[in-house]
Design a protein around this motif. Structure first.
Motif, PDB file in Angstrom:
ATOM      1  N   ALA A  50       0.815  -1.210   0.000  1.00  0.00           N
ATOM      2  CA  ALA A  50       0.000   0.000   0.000  1.00  0.00           C
ATOM      3  C   ALA A  50       0.853   1.267   0.000  1.00  0.00           C
ATOM      4  O   ALA A  50       0.407   2.310   0.433  1.00  0.00           O
ATOM      5  CB  ALA A  50      -0.937  -0.014   1.201  1.00  0.00           C
ATOM      6  N   ASP A  51       2.108   1.167  -0.490  1.00  0.00           N
ATOM      7  CA  ASP A  51       2.988   2.313  -0.368  1.00  0.00           C
ATOM      8  C   ASP A  51       2.720   3.427  -1.385  1.00  0.00           C
ATOM      9  O   ASP A  51       3.081   4.561  -1.159  1.00  0.00           O
ATOM     10  CB  ASP A  51       4.459   1.877  -0.418  1.00  0.00           C
ATOM     11  N   LYS A  52       2.082   3.133  -2.519  1.00  0.00           N
ATOM     12  CA  LYS A  52       1.742   4.215  -3.435  1.00  0.00           C
ATOM     13  C   LYS A  52       0.469   3.900  -4.209  1.00  0.00           C
ATOM     14  O   LYS A  52       0.099   2.740  -4.396  1.00  0.00           O
ATOM     15  CB  LYS A  52       2.892   4.522  -4.378  1.00  0.00           C
ATOM     16  N   GLU A  53      -0.209   4.953  -4.630  1.00  0.00           N
ATOM     17  CA  GLU A  53      -1.467   4.812  -5.352  1.00  0.00           C
ATOM     18  C   GLU A  53      -1.206   4.342  -6.783  1.00  0.00           C
ATOM     19  O   GLU A  53      -0.172   4.655  -7.364  1.00  0.00           O
ATOM     20  CB  GLU A  53      -2.217   6.138  -5.372  1.00  0.00           C
ATOM     21  N   ARG A  54      -2.164   3.617  -7.322  1.00  0.00           N
ATOM     22  CA  ARG A  54      -2.080   3.129  -8.693  1.00  0.00           C
ATOM     23  C   ARG A  54      -3.253   3.688  -9.482  1.00  0.00           C
ATOM     24  O   ARG A  54      -4.375   3.679  -9.008  1.00  0.00           O
ATOM     25  CB  ARG A  54      -2.154   1.598  -8.740  1.00  0.00           C
ATOM     26  N   LEU A  55      -2.995   4.150 -10.683  1.00  0.00           N
ATOM     27  CA  LEU A  55      -4.051   4.584 -11.590  1.00  0.00           C
ATOM     28  C   LEU A  55      -4.352   3.454 -12.559  1.00  0.00           C
ATOM     29  O   LEU A  55      -3.444   2.853 -13.120  1.00  0.00           O
ATOM     30  CB  LEU A  55      -3.620   5.817 -12.389  1.00  0.00           C
ATOM     31  N   LYS A  56      -5.640   3.169 -12.737  1.00  0.00           N
ATOM     32  CA  LYS A  56      -6.045   2.165 -13.714  1.00  0.00           C
ATOM     33  C   LYS A  56      -7.093   2.780 -14.626  1.00  0.00           C
ATOM     34  O   LYS A  56      -8.002   3.463 -14.157  1.00  0.00           O
ATOM     35  CB  LYS A  56      -6.636   0.941 -13.017  1.00  0.00           C
ATOM     36  N   PRO A  57      -6.987   2.526 -15.932  1.00  0.00           N
ATOM     37  CA  PRO A  57      -7.999   3.051 -16.856  1.00  0.00           C
ATOM     38  C   PRO A  57      -9.312   2.278 -16.696  1.00  0.00           C
ATOM     39  O   PRO A  57      -9.311   1.102 -16.329  1.00  0.00           O
ATOM     40  CB  PRO A  57      -7.385   2.813 -18.235  1.00  0.00           C
ATOM     41  N   THR A  58     -10.419   2.950 -16.958  1.00  0.00           N
ATOM     42  CA  THR A  58     -11.738   2.318 -16.883  1.00  0.00           C
ATOM     43  C   THR A  58     -12.533   2.654 -18.129  1.00  0.00           C
ATOM     44  O   THR A  58     -12.276   3.663 -18.798  1.00  0.00           O
ATOM     45  CB  THR A  58     -12.536   2.799 -15.656  1.00  0.00           C
ATOM     46  N   ILE A  59     -13.517   1.811 -18.434  1.00  0.00           N
ATOM     47  CA  ILE A  59     -14.448   2.071 -19.520  1.00  0.00           C
ATOM     48  C   ILE A  59     -15.842   1.630 -19.074  1.00  0.00           C
ATOM     49  O   ILE A  59     -15.981   0.648 -18.339  1.00  0.00           O
ATOM     50  CB  ILE A  59     -14.036   1.368 -20.838  1.00  0.00           C
ATOM     51  N   LEU A  60     -16.833   2.375 -19.508  1.00  0.00           N
ATOM     52  CA  LEU A  60     -18.231   2.057 -19.252  1.00  0.00           C
ATOM     53  C   LEU A  60     -18.969   2.275 -20.561  1.00  0.00           C
ATOM     54  O   LEU A  60     -18.970   3.385 -21.098  1.00  0.00           O
ATOM     55  CB  LEU A  60     -18.816   2.944 -18.153  1.00  0.00           C
ATOM     56  N   VAL A  61     -19.568   1.212 -21.096  1.00  0.00           N
ATOM     57  CA  VAL A  61     -20.324   1.303 -22.343  1.00  0.00           C
ATOM     58  C   VAL A  61     -21.786   1.011 -22.036  1.00  0.00           C
ATOM     59  O   VAL A  61     -22.102  -0.044 -21.473  1.00  0.00           O
ATOM     60  CB  VAL A  61     -19.800   0.305 -23.414  1.00  0.00           C
TER      61      VAL A  61
END
Length: 144
Positions: free
Chosen positions: A106-117
């Motif tokens: 939990a030492d750093k935040e992660r960005l993940k892409p998302t999609i909603l169709v």
């Protein structure tokens, strides 16, 4: 803890939540069926079949994907569109921030892409589904 970011601003992960964190149930007729596609848990056509079942019962369906599942999400949508069973009403992309990395650190935040169709059932959905059933039945008979 998960936060989602879209081009329209920050939204809470729990859509039906009050400011104090309690959940609020939407009316039954207002709910849209949603499918969260996984990159590896289920075969691609599991999600296609599930979407067809949801479209048979509801006018609209949401297909969601995060990270490496985005490609599979798009594949599900394209299969439904090419069969003429649904049309894409809207496509939203964004990122989600998680405080916990995939490896448990939990030492750093992660960005993940998302999609909603958001998909809407085709006007002739029932007719096309029947044609697909007949076509598959005749293919199965030819193989035997």
């Amino acid at each position: 803890r998960t936060r989602e970011h879209t081009h329209t601003g920050t939204i809470m992960a729990a859509k039906n939540a009050r400011a104090d964190g309690t959940k609020v149930e939407a009316p039954a007729d207002d709910k849209i069926q949603a499918i969260s596609v996984s990159a590896q848990k289920k075969p691609l056509f599991h999600y296609v079949s599930l979407a067809k079942k949801f479209l048979a019962k509801s006018e609209d369906v949401e297909i969601r994907g995060v990270g490496s599942a985005i490609a599979r999400c798009v594949s599900v949508v394209e299969i439904l569109k090419s069969d003429g069973l649904a049309a894409a009403v809207s496509i939203e992309t964004g990122t989600t921030t998680t405080d916990k990395a995939d490896d448990g650190k939990a030492d750093k935040e992660r960005l993940k892409p998302t999609i909603l169709v958001k998909l809407r059932r085709a006007d002739d959905f029932v007719t096309k589904m029947e044609r697909l059933r007949v076509s598959r039945a005749s293919d199965d008979a030819d193989e035997k």
